[in-house]
Motif scaffolding. Structure first.
Motif, PDB file in Angstrom:
ATOM      1  N   GLN A   1      56.775  16.439  -2.518  1.00  0.00           N
ATOM      2  CA  GLN A   1      57.523  15.573  -1.614  1.00  0.00           C
ATOM      3  C   GLN A   1      59.013  15.833  -1.775  1.00  0.00           C
ATOM      4  N   PHE A   2      59.776  15.488  -0.756  1.00  0.00           N
ATOM      5  CA  PHE A   2      61.223  15.530  -0.909  1.00  0.00           C
ATOM      6  C   PHE A   2      61.881  14.555   0.054  1.00  0.00           C
ATOM      7  N   CYS A   3      63.088  14.137  -0.303  1.00  0.00           N
ATOM      8  CA  CYS A   3      63.905  13.364   0.624  1.00  0.00           C
ATOM      9  C   CYS A   3      65.341  13.854   0.521  1.00  0.00           C
ATOM     10  N   VAL A   4      66.106  13.599   1.550  1.00  0.00           N
ATOM     11  CA  VAL A   4      67.513  13.994   1.627  1.00  0.00           C
ATOM     12  C   VAL A   4      68.345  12.742   1.822  1.00  0.00           C
ATOM     13  N   VAL A   5      69.376  12.582   0.977  1.00  0.00           N
ATOM     14  CA  VAL A   5      70.228  11.391   1.044  1.00  0.00           C
ATOM     15  C   VAL A   5      71.678  11.804   1.257  1.00  0.00           C
ATOM     16  N   ASN A   6      72.321  11.187   2.215  1.00  0.00           N
ATOM     17  CA  ASN A   6      73.754  11.373   2.413  1.00  0.00           C
ATOM     18  C   ASN A   6      74.478  10.583   1.323  1.00  0.00           C
ATOM     19  N   LYS A   7      75.099  11.273   0.372  1.00  0.00           N
ATOM     20  CA  LYS A   7      75.736  10.608  -0.764  1.00  0.00           C
ATOM     21  C   LYS A   7      76.900   9.713  -0.333  1.00  0.00           C
ATOM     22  N   GLN A   8      77.592  10.118   0.696  1.00  0.00           N
ATOM     23  CA  GLN A   8      78.780   9.382   1.121  1.00  0.00           C
ATOM     24  C   GLN A   8      78.438   8.034   1.738  1.00  0.00           C
ATOM     25  N   THR A   9      77.307   7.955   2.412  1.00  0.00           N
ATOM     26  CA  THR A   9      76.919   6.708   3.088  1.00  0.00           C
ATOM     27  C   THR A   9      75.723   6.017   2.433  1.00  0.00           C
ATOM     28  N   GLY A  10      75.065   6.706   1.470  1.00  0.00           N
ATOM     29  CA  GLY A  10      73.880   6.133   0.849  1.00  0.00           C
ATOM     30  C   GLY A  10      72.722   5.975   1.811  1.00  0.00           C
ATOM     31  N   THR A  11      72.615   6.913   2.750  1.00  0.00           N
ATOM     32  CA  THR A  11      71.591   6.842   3.782  1.00  0.00           C
ATOM     33  C   THR A  11      70.530   7.917   3.577  1.00  0.00           C
ATOM     34  N   CYS A  12      69.267   7.507   3.593  1.00  0.00           N
ATOM     35  CA  CYS A  12      68.166   8.468   3.524  1.00  0.00           C
ATOM     36  C   CYS A  12      67.950   9.051   4.914  1.00  0.00           C
ATOM     37  N   LEU A  13      68.023  10.364   5.022  1.00  0.00           N
ATOM     38  CA  LEU A  13      67.999  11.014   6.326  1.00  0.00           C
ATOM     39  C   LEU A  13      66.700  11.759   6.619  1.00  0.00           C
ATOM     40  N   VAL A  14      66.041  12.258   5.562  1.00  0.00           N
ATOM     41  CA  VAL A  14      64.833  13.065   5.739  1.00  0.00           C
ATOM     42  C   VAL A  14      63.826  12.703   4.658  1.00  0.00           C
ATOM     43  N   MET A  15      62.541  12.695   5.027  1.00  0.00           N
ATOM     44  CA  MET A  15      61.473  12.505   4.054  1.00  0.00           C
ATOM     45  C   MET A  15      60.271  13.335   4.505  1.00  0.00           C
ATOM     46  N   GLU A  16      59.691  14.100   3.577  1.00  0.00           N
ATOM     47  CA  GLU A  16      58.475  14.849   3.886  1.00  0.00           C
ATOM     48  C   GLU A  16      57.504  14.742   2.719  1.00  0.00           C
ATOM     49  N   ASP A  17      56.230  14.629   3.035  1.00  0.00           N
ATOM     50  CA  ASP A  17      55.167  14.448   2.047  1.00  0.00           C
ATOM     51  C   ASP A  17      54.051  15.445   2.339  1.00  0.00           C
ATOM     52  N   TYR A  18      53.770  16.306   1.362  1.00  0.00           N
ATOM     53  CA  TYR A  18      52.712  17.304   1.498  1.00  0.00           C
ATOM     54  C   TYR A  18      51.625  17.040   0.456  1.00  0.00           C
ATOM     55  N   LYS A  19      50.400  17.026   0.886  1.00  0.00           N
ATOM     56  CA  LYS A  19      49.279  16.911  -0.035  1.00  0.00           C
ATOM     57  C   LYS A  19      48.771  18.315  -0.348  1.00  0.00           C
ATOM     58  N   LEU A  20      48.690  18.634  -1.646  1.00  0.00           N
ATOM     59  CA  LEU A  20      48.220  19.950  -2.071  1.00  0.00           C
ATOM     60  C   LEU A  20      46.707  19.909  -2.243  1.00  0.00           C
ATOM     61  N   GLU A  21      46.027  20.940  -1.751  1.00  0.00           N
ATOM     62  CA  GLU A  21      44.567  20.944  -1.764  1.00  0.00           C
ATOM     63  C   GLU A  21      44.034  22.230  -2.385  1.00  0.00           C
ATOM     64  N   ASN A  22      42.890  22.103  -3.029  1.00  0.00           N
ATOM     65  CA  ASN A  22      42.206  23.248  -3.648  1.00  0.00           C
ATOM     66  C   ASN A  22      43.087  23.960  -4.672  1.00  0.00           C
ATOM     67  N   ILE A  23      43.882  23.171  -5.407  1.00  0.00           N
ATOM     68  CA  ILE A  23      44.776  23.732  -6.411  1.00  0.00           C
ATOM     69  C   ILE A  23      44.095  23.670  -7.775  1.00  0.00           C
TER      70      ILE A  23
ATOM     71  N   PHE B   1      58.415   4.515  -2.727  1.00  0.00           N
ATOM     72  CA  PHE B   1      59.474   3.914  -3.543  1.00  0.00           C
ATOM     73  C   PHE B   1      59.890   4.850  -4.675  1.00  0.00           C
ATOM     74  N   ASP B   2      58.938   5.579  -5.256  1.00  0.00           N
ATOM     75  CA  ASP B   2      59.262   6.512  -6.336  1.00  0.00           C
ATOM     76  C   ASP B   2      60.163   7.638  -5.840  1.00  0.00           C
ATOM     77  N   LEU B   3      59.846   8.171  -4.668  1.00  0.00           N
ATOM     78  CA  LEU B   3      60.628   9.275  -4.097  1.00  0.00           C
ATOM     79  C   LEU B   3      62.057   8.826  -3.793  1.00  0.00           C
ATOM     80  N   TYR B   4      62.208   7.675  -3.158  1.00  0.00           N
ATOM     81  CA  TYR B   4      63.536   7.162  -2.836  1.00  0.00           C
ATOM     82  C   TYR B   4      64.357   6.905  -4.103  1.00  0.00           C
ATOM     83  N   SER B   5      63.701   6.461  -5.162  1.00  0.00           N
ATOM     84  CA  SER B   5      64.404   6.059  -6.383  1.00  0.00           C
ATOM     85  C   SER B   5      64.936   7.236  -7.182  1.00  0.00           C
ATOM     86  N   ILE B   6      64.488   8.449  -6.886  1.00  0.00           N
ATOM     87  CA  ILE B   6      65.013   9.635  -7.569  1.00  0.00           C
ATOM     88  C   ILE B   6      66.527   9.706  -7.412  1.00  0.00           C
ATOM     89  N   PHE B   7      67.009   9.267  -6.257  1.00  0.00           N
ATOM     90  CA  PHE B   7      68.439   9.328  -5.960  1.00  0.00           C
ATOM     91  C   PHE B   7      69.279   8.566  -6.994  1.00  0.00           C
TER      92      PHE B   7
END
Length: 296
Positions: A40-62, A287-293
């Motif tokens: 997973q990943f998210c992108v945060v604008n540091k200057q405004t504290g705004t989350c702009l992008v979020m993507e979630d990928y499920k890995l299979e057959n790993i 919530f875990d992904l957002y809190s990385i910031f």
């Protein structure tokens, strides 16, 4: 959003705010999260504290670390901007059960591996030991993560100093920021894919954190009730806040409601702003992904 898949991964969710500007990556923070079952990943604008992008990928057959890394490489290499080296900073969070929390007053960096060896077997050929000094508490989280994934991350982003953290650290920082100095002991849980995280705090102080492998609804109830008893919480009067990758009417929640009176779903964190595009995501998810910031 329609799910898309290849043989080894499936895009579960993708949100991109209209205000995201690829030419402004130098003012954005990239937060990556790597697990056995997902990326997973998210992108945060540091200057405004705004989350702009979020993507979630499920890995299979790993089946192996190598396969997981190859899938992550494929996702990043095909992506239009995640592989850029222009980010202001990059944080990488690992989902791993190999961790140990110790009081900061007792922590010696040179003894990191020794703390971890008490409850985890470290495979030194394929794992590295890292530690994270918490901001909102005196705890230090020592954890192990895949050498090859770290090595690839450093090669992929050669001009950046990566902040490497543990998923539990993101959750702890997020909860203590979210808790808002509650006078009562409160339990916070995060329902992840196959893992239950449990935290207890009071007056903005961390009292407990652990994670448990779960397979069925009864497992969630068992571990939550065990911690309730251990910490001295009451199923009749104490509060339980739930975040995670589950639906409002999930069987785990319905079962918990039979035994615990005060259950509520957590909201999106108040330390970030979310554009209207994020209304498509339930407030209690990621919530875990957002809190990385928050982790510095």
């Amino acid at each position: 959003m329609t799910k898309t898949a290849t043989s080894n991964f499936k895009l579960i969710k993708r949100i991109k705010a209209g205000s995201f500007d690829e030419s402004k990556l130098p003012s954005y923070s990239l937060c990556l999260q790597i697990g056995i079952r997902d990326f997973q990943f998210c992108v945060v604008n540091k200057q405004t504290g705004t989350c702009l992008v979020m993507e979630d990928y499920k890995l299979e057959n790993i089946k192996t670390i190598n396969t997981r890394l190859e899938v992550i490489k494929e996702i990043v290499n095909k992506h239009s901007f995640i592989g850029s080296n222009l980010w202001d900073n990059i944080k990488v969070s690992f989902k791993t059960h190999k961790f140990s929390l110790v009081p900061g007053s007792h922590f010696l960096p040179e003894a990191s591996s020794d703390y971890l060896a008490v409850n985890s077997e470290i495979k030194t050929k394929i794992e590295e030991v890292y530690y994270y000094k918490h901001i909102a508490s005196s705890a230090v989280n020592i954890f192990a993560c895949d050498k090859k994934v770290i090595s690839w991350s450093k090669e992929r982003y050669p001009n950046k100093s990566l902040q490497v953290i543990h998923q539990g650290s993101a959750l702890i920082e997020g909860v203590l920021k979210y808790d808002d100095h509650s006078k009562e002991k409160t339990m916070f849980t995060y329902f992840d894919r196959g893992i239950l995280h449990i935290m207890v705090s009071q007056k903005n102080q961390l009292l407990y954190y652990n994670q448990f492998a779960v397979r069925k609804s009864e497992d969630y109830l068992k571990y939550i009730m065990l911690v309730f008893k251990e910490i001295g919480l009451s199923p009749k009067t104490s509060s339980l806040v739930v975040w995670g990758l589950l639906k409002n009417d999930a069987p785990q929640i319905e079962l918990l409601k039979k035994y615990i009176r005060n259950i509520s779903f957590g909201t999106k964190p108040n330390f970030l702003k979310f554009p209207s595009e994020f209304e498509d995501i339930a407030d209690h998810r990621y919530f875990d992904l957002y809190s990385i910031f928050l982790c510095e």
